[in-house]
Design an enzyme around this catalytic site. Structure first.
Site, PDB file in Angstrom:
ATOM      1  N   ASP A  14      12.136  56.190  37.807  1.00 56.83           N
ATOM      2  CA  ASP A  14      12.313  54.920  38.509  1.00 56.83           C
ATOM      3  C   ASP A  14      12.509  53.743  37.561  1.00 56.83           C
ATOM      4  OD1 ASP A  14      12.168  55.739  41.133  1.00 56.83           O
ATOM      5  OD2 ASP A  14       9.985  55.622  41.216  1.00 56.83           O
TER       6      ASP A  14
HETATM    7  C1  GLC Z   1       6.400  57.851  40.194  1.00 56.05           C
HETATM    8  C2  GLC Z   1       7.212  57.952  41.447  1.00 56.05           C
HETATM    9  C3  GLC Z   1       8.283  58.984  41.334  1.00 56.05           C
HETATM   10  C4  GLC Z   1       9.058  58.796  40.104  1.00 56.05           C
HETATM   11  C5  GLC Z   1       8.158  58.751  38.875  1.00 56.05           C
HETATM   12  C6  GLC Z   1       8.901  58.456  37.610  1.00 56.05           C
HETATM   13  O1  GLC Z   1       5.580  58.967  40.087  1.00 56.05           O
HETATM   14  O2  GLC Z   1       6.414  58.246  42.555  1.00 56.05           O
HETATM   15  O3  GLC Z   1       9.123  58.921  42.454  1.00 56.05           O
HETATM   16  O4  GLC Z   1       9.956  59.834  40.011  1.00 56.05           O
HETATM   17  O5  GLC Z   1       7.194  57.755  39.057  1.00 56.05           O
HETATM   18  O6  GLC Z   1       9.341  57.151  37.568  1.00 56.05           O
HETATM   19  C1  GLC Z   2       6.995  51.722  38.692  1.00 51.80           C
HETATM   20  C2  GLC Z   2       6.294  52.853  38.003  1.00 51.80           C
HETATM   21  C3  GLC Z   2       6.849  54.178  38.426  1.00 51.80           C
HETATM   22  C4  GLC Z   2       6.875  54.266  39.923  1.00 51.80           C
HETATM   23  C5  GLC Z   2       7.567  53.050  40.541  1.00 51.80           C
HETATM   24  C6  GLC Z   2       7.449  53.135  42.030  1.00 51.80           C
HETATM   25  O1  GLC Z   2       8.322  51.675  38.311  1.00 51.80           O
HETATM   26  O2  GLC Z   2       6.366  52.751  36.612  1.00 51.80           O
HETATM   27  O3  GLC Z   2       6.067  55.214  37.900  1.00 51.80           O
HETATM   28  O4  GLC Z   2       7.551  55.411  40.298  1.00 51.80           O
HETATM   29  O5  GLC Z   2       6.981  51.879  40.083  1.00 51.80           O
HETATM   30  O6  GLC Z   2       7.854  52.030  42.716  1.00 51.80           O
END
Ligand code: GLC
Ligand code: GLC
Length: 901
Positions: free
Chosen positions: A538
Site C-alpha cells: 500500500d
Molecule cells: C497492510 C494491509 C495490506 C497491505 C499491507 C502492505 O497489512 O492490510 O492490504 O497489503 O499492509 O502494505
Molecule cells: C499504511 C500502512 C499499511 C497499510 C495501509 C492501510 O499505508 O503502512 O501497512 O496497509 O496504511 O491503509
C-alpha cells in the site's frame, strides 16, 4: 540487549496461553465471538465489544492510546474492608497474591487472589448468541467469613465509534438508559427518574435500603412490570433508540443487587480515574441515572462467603435488535422481550457451563480438520492450535479491530479478505463461500474493485475507492482455494452484481474472467502490469507525488492517472493466479465434457436411445470448447507476462520491483537505496519465472544475502533514509519500520513457498522458524513485546533502532500465509480439484510425521517418512496399494496413506 523476561507459557493440552504476570510488555489480547457479536479482551480485562461492525455498532467504549495503556474494559471491583482489588489487576493495580490469565479458543479466564479470596472470571461469547458472558466465581479460601462488596463496570459507547470520540456537543446530551431491579422494585424508563433515586447510606453499609423510585412525576412512570422470569438486575443502554436505531444493549447479572450506577461521573467522580471510582472507594453505589453525559452500567452486590464457600455470578452483556413496529412496549419504554429471552437462556451456572462446553466442542471439531504430529511441540502447537485460531480471527475481523487497528479506520479489505479466507476455508467452507460472493459484489464492471467494504452494509467504501491494481487477482486466489477445498463448482454459477447494483449480476466465473482481463488491459510500457495507486504494498505510491502532508498517500494521484508505473509484484501474482485460472478453465472443460458423456449415457439407459437430448449434449460440448479456448487465451497472456518479466524484470541477481512513472527501475542494483525488494522475489519465485535459467535460485539466494536477518526477512534493503517524492509513503517511514525495511511478516511466506517449490527445504525451514511465534516466544518475550502466540504484521528490521520488536499483532495476512506455507508446502498436504496432493518440502533433519486431514467427506491419516530428503515423493501407498503420481484421488470414507520420500 535487554534481559528477556518471561510473562507466560503455552498450555497445549488446554489449547491456552497462560499469562502469569499482568504487566506484559504490551496488552496481550484475545478475541471472543464467532460470527456476529465480538469482543476484544486483554490480559487485564481491557477491551470492548461490538456487533458485526466495530465502527457502526460499538457496544462498549474504549479509548485507544490511553494513559495508562489499556484503560477501559469490563471490570469487577472487589472491596474488602479498605482494600479494593480487581481479579485482572487493572484498573486498581492492587498487588495480587496470585494472578493468571488464560487465553483460549474463543474464551479468556482471568483469575486473581487477594487475602484468601479468589475471583475467577470466565469470559466468552456463546455460539449463536449476541452476548458476552462473564461468569464470576468468588471463592473464600480462608478460614474466616468474608464480607465483600462487589461492583461491576462497563462503559457504553454511543454506537458509532467514530462520532463517539468526536461529536461531544451532541453526545453529551443523547445518552439514555433504563434500569430494572425487581428486588429493589425499580423499573424505570429514562424519564421516570428526573430526580435521582436517593442514595443509600454508607454509615450503615451492611444493610442498604432500596431506593424509592421518584413518584413526583408519576404520570411518566409507565414502565410495565418486568417479566418475573428475569430475576436479577439489568441496566439497558438505549441511546438514540428513540429515533432511527432499532437496537439497544444491556448488562445483566443473575443475582439480587443492592444498588447500581448508570452515570459515569457519579460513579467514578469527575476528577477520578477508573482505579479509584468514588462509589467503590466509599463502598456505596449512588443508584444514578444517566441523562446525557456518559452512561455506564455498574451493579453493586454484597457478598458473604463462609470459609470454603464459592458463589457464581453470571453477568451478561447483550445486544438486541427489534423490528421497527415492535420497538416500544409503552411510550419511551423499550420492548425488552428479546432481552428477557436472551437473559433467560444464560442466567444460571448450568446454562453457562453448557454453552461453554458447546464452544469447546465447536473448536474441537474445527481443529480436527487438519492435525499434525511431528513430535516438535513448537511446530505442532502452531499448526494445530494457534495458527488456525489466528486464521479464524483474521477471517472475521480483516484489518478492522485490534489493539493497533481502531475499528473505525478500515472495513474489510478486498485483497486482505481474499487472502484471509485461504487460511480459513478448510474450517467453515460455507462462510468462505459467502465471503467470496460479498467480496465479488464490490467489483466494478471493468474488473477493478473497491479496495474495502463495510461489513455491516457490505457496500464498497467510497472514501478509499479503487485503483489498487493487484486487487482483482486476489479474487481468483480466494475462489480457487474454495473450489479445491470443497469441490463445490456451483459457486461459479452464482449470480453476483457489480458494485452491489441490482440488475448488474453476472456469474462469479465471469467476475474471475474480468479480473484477469483487468490486468491484461492495464499493461504499461514494458508490457508489465500498471500498478495504479499501489499493489500489495500500500505504500509504494508511484502515482502520488505529494508534498502536501494533508494528502492521503493512498488515494492521491497528482500527476498521472496511473498510466506508466509498473509492478513486478503484480506480474508475479498474475502469473501465479493466471496459471490457476488456466487450470480451472481446463478443469471446467473436462467437467462439462464429462457431463456431456454422462448425459449421453444416462439418456441411453433411460430411453434406450440417444436422440432426445441432442441439444443438451451440444450445449455442453460448446461450453467445454469455450472453456478450452479461454484456457488457451489466458495461457498466452501468462506466457507473454513471463517473457516480459524475463526481458524487463530481471536485474542480474534478483527480480526488479517496479518501474516508476518516469520509467526508472525500482529495486535495482542501480538504485542508491532499496536495491532489492521482497515482494517481487516472492511472487516471481512462486511463479517460477525463469527457473530454467537459474533466476529463481539466484533470487532466493539474494533474499538470504540481502534481506535475511536474525528476526526474519526485511521488505527492502538498504532502507530508505529520506523521503522520495516519486515513491510515496514507503519512504515516509523511518528505517526498519513497516514497509520501509521492516520485517513485514506477511511477505516472508512468499519467499518460503518459493523455496519449497524449488525444493530447498533447509532454507525454507530456517526462514519459517524465524517468524514462527512459538520459536520467538522461547527467546524474546520482552523484545518482541506483542502477543507471543500469534504472528504480528511487522517486526522491526535490521535497520531499525530496536530490531526484533513486534507491532500490529493479530490482524495480518501473515496468519493465512503461514498456514498455507506450513500446511500445504512444508508438511505438503495440498487440496486439488480431484484429491490431495502430497508433496512436502522439509529440512533434512525432519523425522516421520503424521497428518490427520479431513477433506470433504473423507478422513485421511497420512504418515510421511522423509528419510532425510528435503523434497521428492518416491512412493505413496493408499489403503495398502501403491498409486501413481502424488495426488491421492478423493473418495469419501476413511483412508490410510503411507508416503516415502
Ligand atoms: C497492510 C494491509 C495490506 C497491505 C499491507 C502492505 O497489512 O492490510 O492490504 O497489503 O499492509 O502494505
Ligand atoms: C499504511 C500502512 C499499511 C497499510 C495501509 C492501510 O499505508 O503502512 O501497512 O496497509 O496504511 O491503509
Amino acid at each position: 540487549m535487554e534481559q528477556q523476561k518471561r510473562y507466560g507459557h503455552f498450555d497445549d493440552q488446554h489449547r491456552e496461553y497462560v499469562i502469569t504476570d499482568p504487566k506484559t510488555p504490551w496488552p496481550w489480547i484475545n478475541y471472543l465471538g464467532n460470527e456476529d457479536f465480538f469482543s476484544l479482551i486483554s490480559n487485564t480485562a481491557g477491551g470492548y465489544s461490538f456487533y458485526k461492525d466495530a465502527k457502526f455498532r460499538r457496544i462498549t467504549r474504549y479509548r485507544y492510546n490511553n494513559i495508562p495503556m489499556d484503560n477501559g474494559g469490563r471490570y469487577f471491583y472487589i472491596k474488602e474492608g479498605d482494600t479494593v482489588w480487581n481479579p485482572g489487576w487493572k484498573p486498581c493495580k492492587t498487588p495480587l497474591d496470585f494472578y493468571e490469565c488464560r487465553h483460549g479458543m474463543g474464551y479468556t479466564r482471568i483469575t486473581g487472589r487477594k487475602n484468601g479470596v479468589e475471583a475467577s472470571v470466565l469470559f466468552f461469547v456463546p455460539l449463536g448468541k449476541w452476548a458476552e458472558v462473564q461468569k464470576l466465581t468468588l471463592t473464600n479460601q480462608s478460614s474466616d467469613v468474608k464480607t465483600l462488596k462487589l461492583f461491576s463496570f462497563e462503559e457504553w459507547c454511543l454506537w458509532n465509534a467514530a462520532t463517539d470520540m468526536e461529536n461531544f456537543q451532541r453526545n453529551f446530551s443523547t445518552g439514555e438508559v433504563e434500569v430494572e431491579v425487581p428486588n429493589l422494585a425499580i423499573s424505570t424508563s429514562n424519564n421516570s427518574s428526573k430526580i435521582e433515586a436517593p442514595t443509600p447510606d454508607v454509615s450503615n453499609s451492611s444493610k442498604i435500603e432500596a431506593p424509592t423510585p421518584d413518584v413526583s412525576n408519576s404520570s411518566k412512570i409507565e414502565a410495565p412490570t418486568p417479566d418475573v422470569s428475569t430475576s436479577g438486575a439489568t441496566i439497558y443502554h438505549k441511546t438514540e433508540y428513540r429515533e432511527r436505531r432499532n437496537h439497544y444493549a444491556f448488562y445483566h447479572v443473575n443475582a439480587e443487587i443492592q444498588g447500581y450506577d448508570t452515570n459515569r461521573e457519579t460513579f467514578v467522580g469527575l476528577y477520578n480515574e477508573l482505579s479509584e471510582p468514588e462509589a467503590v472507594l466509599e463502598g456505596r453505589p449512588r443508584n444514578s441515572h444517566a441523562h446525557g453525559w456518559s452512561p455506564i452500567a455498574s451493579h453493586y452486590i454484597e457478598v458473604t462467603l463462609q470459609p470454603g464457600e464459592s458463589k457464581d455470578f453470571v453477568f451478561l452483556l447483550g445486544y438486541i435488535e427489534n423490528e421497527q413496529d415492535e420497538k416500544f412496549s409503552a411510550p419511551q419504554v423499550i420492548n425488552k422481550q428479546k432481552a428477557y429471552a436472551l437473559i433467560e437462556s444464560l442466567n444460571t451456572t448450568e446454562k453457562v457451563d453448557k454453552a461453554f462446553a458447546e464452544l469447546n466442542q465447536y473448536w474441537d471439531k474445527l481443529l480436527n480438520i487438519y492435525k499434525v504430529k511431528t513430535g516438535n511441540d513448537k511446530l505442532d502447537r502452531m499448526v494445530n492450535i494457534w495458527n488456525q485460531y489466528q486464521c479464524m480471527v483474521t477471517f472475521n475481523f480483516s484489518r478492522s479491530a485490534s489493539f493497533f487497528e481502531s475499528g473505525i479506520g478500515r472495513g474489510m479489505g478486498f485483497r486482505d479478505s481474499n487472502q484471509d479466507l485461504v487460511g480459513f476455508v478448510h474450517q467453515i467452507p460455507s462462510r468462505a463461500r459467502q465471503r467470496i460472493i460479498d467480496i465479488a459484489s464490490t467489483q466494478f464492471p471493468d474488473g477493478g474493485c473497491y479496495h474495502q467494504y463495510q461489513p455491516l452494509t457490505k457496500r464498497g467504501n467510497n472514501d478509499i475507492g479503487g485503483g489498487f491494481n493487484d486487487d482483482p487477482c486476489w479474487l481468483i486466489f480466494g475462489t480457487v482455494a474454495y473450489l479445491k477445498e470443497t469441490g463445490d463448482f456451483s459457486i461459479l454459477d452464482e449470480m453476483v452484481p457489480f458494485d452491489n447494483q441490482p440488475g448488474s449480476e453476472v456469474t462469479l466465473f465471469e467476475h474471475l474472467k474480468i479480473s484477469m482481463d483487468h490486468v491484461i488491459k492495464n499493461l504499461g510500457p514494458h508490457m508489465l502490469p500498471l500498478i495504479g495507486r499501489a499493489d500489495w504494498n500500500d505504500c509504494l505510491n508511484l502515482n502520488c507525488f505529494s508534498w502536501d502532508p494533508n494528502e492521503s498517500f493512498q488515494t492521491t494521484e497528482n500527476v498521472s492517472e496511473g498510466t506508466k508505473a509498473e509492478s513486478l509484484m503484480i506480474a508475479g501474482l498474475f502469473v501465479v493466479t493466471g496459471k490457476e485460472y488456466v487450470a480451472l478453465c481446463k478443469e471446467l472443460a473436462k467437467r462439462t465434457e464429462n457431463l456431456e458423456l454422462k448425459t449421453e449415457r444416462c439418456d441411453y439407459s433411460q430411453d434406450g436411445e440417444q436422440s432426445t437430448t441432442g441439444n443438451h449434449t451440444s450445449q455442453f460440448s460448446t461450453l467445454s470448447s469455450q472453456f478450452s479456448a479461454e484456457a488457451a487465451r489466458m495461457q498466452q497472456a501468462v506466457d507473454a507476462m513471463i517473457e516480459a518479466v524475463k526481458k524487463h524484470g530481471w536485474d542480474g541477481e534478483w527480480y526488479l520491483r517496479a518501474y516508476d512513472f518516469y520509467g526508472r527501475k525500482i529495486g535495482s542494483n542501480e538504485c542508491d537505496e532499496a536495491k532489492i525488494f521482497i515482494e517481487s522475489q516472492g511472487w516471481c519465485t512462486m511463479a517460477e519465472i525463469g527457473a530454467e535459467d537459474g533466476m529463481v535460485a539466484k533470487s532466493l539466494d539474494s533474499c538470504k544475502k540481502y534481506l535475511e536477518c536474525e528476526h526474519g526477512m526485511v521488505l527492502n534493503n538498504p532502507a530508505f533514509t529520506k523521503y522520495i517524492y516519486e515513491y510515496g509513503e514507503i519512504s515516509s517511514y523511518p528505517e526498519g519500520y513497516k514497509e520501509n525495511a521492516g520485517i513485514f511478516c506477511h511477505n516472508n511466506p512468499w519467499v518460503i513457498i518459493g523455496e519449497c517449490l524449488a525444493g530447498r527445504g533447509n532454507d525454507a525451514w530456517a526462514h519459517y522458524a524465524k517468524i514462527l511465534p512459538s520459536y520467538v516466544e522461547e527467546k524474546y518475550q520482552t523484545l518482541h513485546k506483542v502477543e507471543p502466540y500469534v504472528n504480528c504484521q511487522m517486526v522491526a528490521g535490521k535497520d531499525a533502532f530496536k530490531p526484533g520488536e513486534g507491532k500490529n499483532s493479530w490482524l495480518t495476512g501473515t496468519a493465512a500465509w503461514m498456514w498455507l506455507t506450513v500446511s500445504q508446502h512444508i508438511l505438503g498436504i495440498k487440496p486439488e480439484y480431484d484429491g490431495l496432493r502430497i508433496d512436502p518440502c522439509l529440512p533434512s533433519t525432519a523425522g516421520d510425521y503424521t497428518v490427520q486431514r479431513k477433506f470433504r467427506d473423507a478422513q485421511y491419516t497420512i504418515t510421511i517418512h522423509p528419510n532425510g530428503a528435503q523434497k521428492g515423493v518416491k512412493q505413496i501407498v493408499l489403503d495398502g496399494s501403491a498409486i501413481d503420481g502424488t495426488v491421492i484421488p478423493y473418495s469419501p470414507g476413511e483412508h490410510t496413506v503411507e508416503v516415502t520420500m
